[in-house]
Design a protein around this motif. Structure first.
Motif, PDB file in Angstrom:
ATOM      1  N   HIS A  28       1.237  -1.264  -0.295  1.00  0.00           N
ATOM      2  CA  HIS A  28       0.443  -0.107  -0.012  1.00  0.00           C
ATOM      3  C   HIS A  28       0.624   1.153   0.047  1.00  0.00           C
ATOM      4  O   HIS A  28       2.002   1.327   0.577  1.00  0.00           O
ATOM      5  N   LEU A  29      -0.077   2.521  -0.223  1.00  0.00           N
ATOM      6  CA  LEU A  29       0.729   3.547  -0.321  1.00  0.00           C
ATOM      7  C   LEU A  29       1.035   4.092   1.384  1.00  0.00           C
ATOM      8  O   LEU A  29      -0.124   4.290   1.811  1.00  0.00           O
ATOM      9  N   VAL A  30       1.908   5.162   1.373  1.00  0.00           N
ATOM     10  CA  VAL A  30       1.679   5.679   2.541  1.00  0.00           C
ATOM     11  C   VAL A  30       2.393   7.007   2.719  1.00  0.00           C
ATOM     12  O   VAL A  30       2.897   7.252   2.083  1.00  0.00           O
ATOM     13  N   GLY A  31       1.759   8.598   3.182  1.00  0.00           N
ATOM     14  CA  GLY A  31       2.297   9.820   2.846  1.00  0.00           C
ATOM     15  C   GLY A  31       3.411   9.414   4.478  1.00  0.00           C
ATOM     16  O   GLY A  31       2.935   9.396   4.943  1.00  0.00           O
ATOM     17  N   ASN A  46       8.594  -3.179  -5.479  1.00  0.00           N
ATOM     18  CA  ASN A  46       7.082  -4.058  -5.933  1.00  0.00           C
ATOM     19  C   ASN A  46       6.715  -3.615  -6.651  1.00  0.00           C
ATOM     20  O   ASN A  46       6.500  -2.195  -6.766  1.00  0.00           O
ATOM     21  N   ALA A  47       6.849  -4.174  -7.520  1.00  0.00           N
ATOM     22  CA  ALA A  47       6.584  -3.156  -9.375  1.00  0.00           C
ATOM     23  C   ALA A  47       4.811  -2.515  -9.187  1.00  0.00           C
ATOM     24  O   ALA A  47       4.592  -1.437  -9.771  1.00  0.00           O
ATOM     25  N   ARG A  48       4.423  -3.667  -8.700  1.00  0.00           N
ATOM     26  CA  ARG A  48       2.809  -3.064  -8.251  1.00  0.00           C
ATOM     27  C   ARG A  48       2.721  -2.037  -7.467  1.00  0.00           C
ATOM     28  O   ARG A  48       1.500  -1.253  -7.845  1.00  0.00           O
ATOM     29  N   LYS A  52       1.589   1.616  -8.090  1.00  0.00           N
ATOM     30  CA  LYS A  52       0.255   3.051  -7.860  1.00  0.00           C
ATOM     31  C   LYS A  52       0.474   4.273  -6.612  1.00  0.00           C
ATOM     32  O   LYS A  52      -0.007   5.311  -7.525  1.00  0.00           O
ATOM     33  N   ILE A  53       1.556   4.365  -6.963  1.00  0.00           N
ATOM     34  CA  ILE A  53       2.107   6.127  -7.420  1.00  0.00           C
ATOM     35  C   ILE A  53       2.096   6.825  -8.470  1.00  0.00           C
ATOM     36  O   ILE A  53       1.733   7.697  -8.139  1.00  0.00           O
ATOM     37  N   PHE A  54       2.259   6.116  -9.906  1.00  0.00           N
ATOM     38  CA  PHE A  54       2.202   6.739 -10.641  1.00  0.00           C
ATOM     39  C   PHE A  54       0.587   7.491 -10.627  1.00  0.00           C
ATOM     40  O   PHE A  54       0.385   8.400 -11.099  1.00  0.00           O
ATOM     41  N   VAL A 107      16.075  -3.831  -8.556  1.00  0.00           N
ATOM     42  CA  VAL A 107      15.011  -2.219  -8.670  1.00  0.00           C
ATOM     43  C   VAL A 107      14.473  -2.685  -9.991  1.00  0.00           C
ATOM     44  O   VAL A 107      14.473  -3.099 -10.917  1.00  0.00           O
ATOM     45  N   PRO A 108      12.461  -2.916  -9.980  1.00  0.00           N
ATOM     46  CA  PRO A 108      11.741  -2.627 -11.492  1.00  0.00           C
ATOM     47  C   PRO A 108      12.247  -2.067 -11.449  1.00  0.00           C
ATOM     48  O   PRO A 108      12.235  -0.255 -11.617  1.00  0.00           O
ATOM     49  N   ALA A 109      11.939  -1.537 -13.315  1.00  0.00           N
ATOM     50  CA  ALA A 109      12.128  -0.962 -14.406  1.00  0.00           C
ATOM     51  C   ALA A 109      11.504   0.358 -14.036  1.00  0.00           C
ATOM     52  O   ALA A 109      12.113   0.883 -14.621  1.00  0.00           O
ATOM     53  N   LEU A 110      10.056   0.023 -13.770  1.00  0.00           N
ATOM     54  CA  LEU A 110       8.648   1.172 -14.063  1.00  0.00           C
ATOM     55  C   LEU A 110       9.487   2.122 -12.211  1.00  0.00           C
ATOM     56  O   LEU A 110       9.740   3.342 -13.232  1.00  0.00           O
TER      57      LEU A 110
END
Ligand code: AMP
Ligand code: MG
Length: 331
Positions: A28-31, A46-48, A52-54, A107-110
């Motif tokens: 999950h995302l966290v601020g 974790n690329a998935r 979500k950030i993008f 490091v994921p390419a994304l």
């Protein structure tokens, strides 16, 4: 219709930090608070999660993310360090300096927008550092704002613009520096270049490295070079039109209309109209950097037809402040 904010703002208690580390490990995302600006963090491996950030920011996939680490030992897991990188890390980490280096395969390419490089920083904010250690993973984190808008320097700023898109924001108080990190490109260790000016100046970097760090203009001047893909001419921008002036003159302000705001670096003398603002009473550039984005946000929603801003003068931090102001003013 705008979505309702749902994010909760959590103080940095031991229990909350453990909870947020679990959320990050679960993708999950966290601020998160940092000493530069607030970040929108995800597990960098974790690329998935990083995708979500993008999505949450509306950030183009061509704009790579900075990866944050807790300890120097983590650097070699994601990047291929060289001598100048280790010299700068020793001098400025933890702190507001990002190094661009060749990346490793984990490091994921994304995260790196398909580039063979990765941008790495060891942040100084104590709560973010504890969260990084508890999570046990490097964390990718760009600024926690919609792409192109003014970066957030408080948890409330993150809540106001991304509160409908994320579950949790860690509150670490107002950002101490208030401007994004200095970024140095060290892919070619014999030719260090500045990609983005920040609180750590080019002069300081050159002194520590014992050789000149090249200017960002040179990087941008190379036609078609995909060196720093995320450097956009317009960025950090309020919705209100902004005009950057070299210096405010008395006659300029006298002609100014009451529905336009005038933002000075230092507090001007004399009786002041209601539409006159300043960033630091004595013009101390650290105070200017710390308050710049919060002041621009406040002026942006105050209903002025135009915001006029005066450039900063001096060395070091003035470059970073003027860089953000030029991008905020760009059409
Ligand atoms: P931010 O917008 O604060 O997340 O900073 C990210 C910026 O760092 C990007 O827009 C690029 O200019 C730079 N950057 C990040 N990753 C890389 C990379 N792998 N190679 C080159 N520049 C990068
Ligand atoms: Mg940003």
């Amino acid at each position: 219709m705008a979505r309702k904010p749902i994010a909760s703002i959590l103080p940095g208690t031991a229990g909350n930090l453990r909870f947020l580390a679990d959320r990050l490990r679960a993708g999950h995302l966290v601020g998160v608070p940092t000493e530069t600006v607030y970040g929108l963090a995800a597990d960098a491996l974790n690329a998935r999660a990083c995708r979500k950030i993008f999505v949450a920011k509306g950030r183009p996939a061509s704009d790579p993310l900075i990866v944050h680490i807790a300890e120097l030992a983590d650097l070699a897991k994601i990047a291929v360090p060289n001598q100048p990188a280790l010299t700068l890390a020793k001098a400025f980490w933890p702190g507001p300096l990002t190094l661009v280096l060749p990346r490793t395969g984990i490091v994921p390419a994304l995260v790196s927008a398909g580039l063979p490089s990765v941008a790495v920083r060891m942040p100084a904010h104590p709560l973010f550092r504890r969260l990084l250690k508890l999570t046990g993973r490097p964390l990718a984190a760009p600024s926690a704002n919609p792409f192109g808008y003014i970066s957030p320097t408080t948890a409330a700023h993150v809540h106001a613009s991304l509160g409908a898109r994320i579950g949790h924001i860690l509150d670490g108080g107002p950002a101490r520096i208030g401007l994004e990190s200095t970024i140095v490109d060290l892919r070619d260790p014999s030719r260090p270049r500045l990609i983005r000016p920040g609180a750590i100046s080019r002069a300081e970097l050159s002194r520590v490295l014992g050789r000149p760090v090249l200017l960002p203009e040179r990087v941008l001047a190379r036609p078609g070079a995909r060196i720093a893909p995320g450097l956009f001419k317009r960025h950090y921008s309020p919705r209100t039109s902004l005009t950057l002036h070299r210096r405010f003159s008395a006659s300029l302000i006298a002609r100014g209309k009451s529905d336009e705001a005038w933002l000075f670096i230092a507090k001007p003398a004399g009786p002041l109209a209601k539409n006159i603002f300043w960033l630091d009473a004595r013009g101390d550039l650290r105070g200017v950097g710390r308050r710049l984005f919060a002041r621009l946000r406040a002026l942006d929603v105050a209903g002025y037809r135009r915001i006029h801003v005066e450039s900063a003068t001096g060395d070091g931090a003035a470059d970073a402040i003027n860089d953000r102001l030029r991008r905020a003013a760009a059409r």
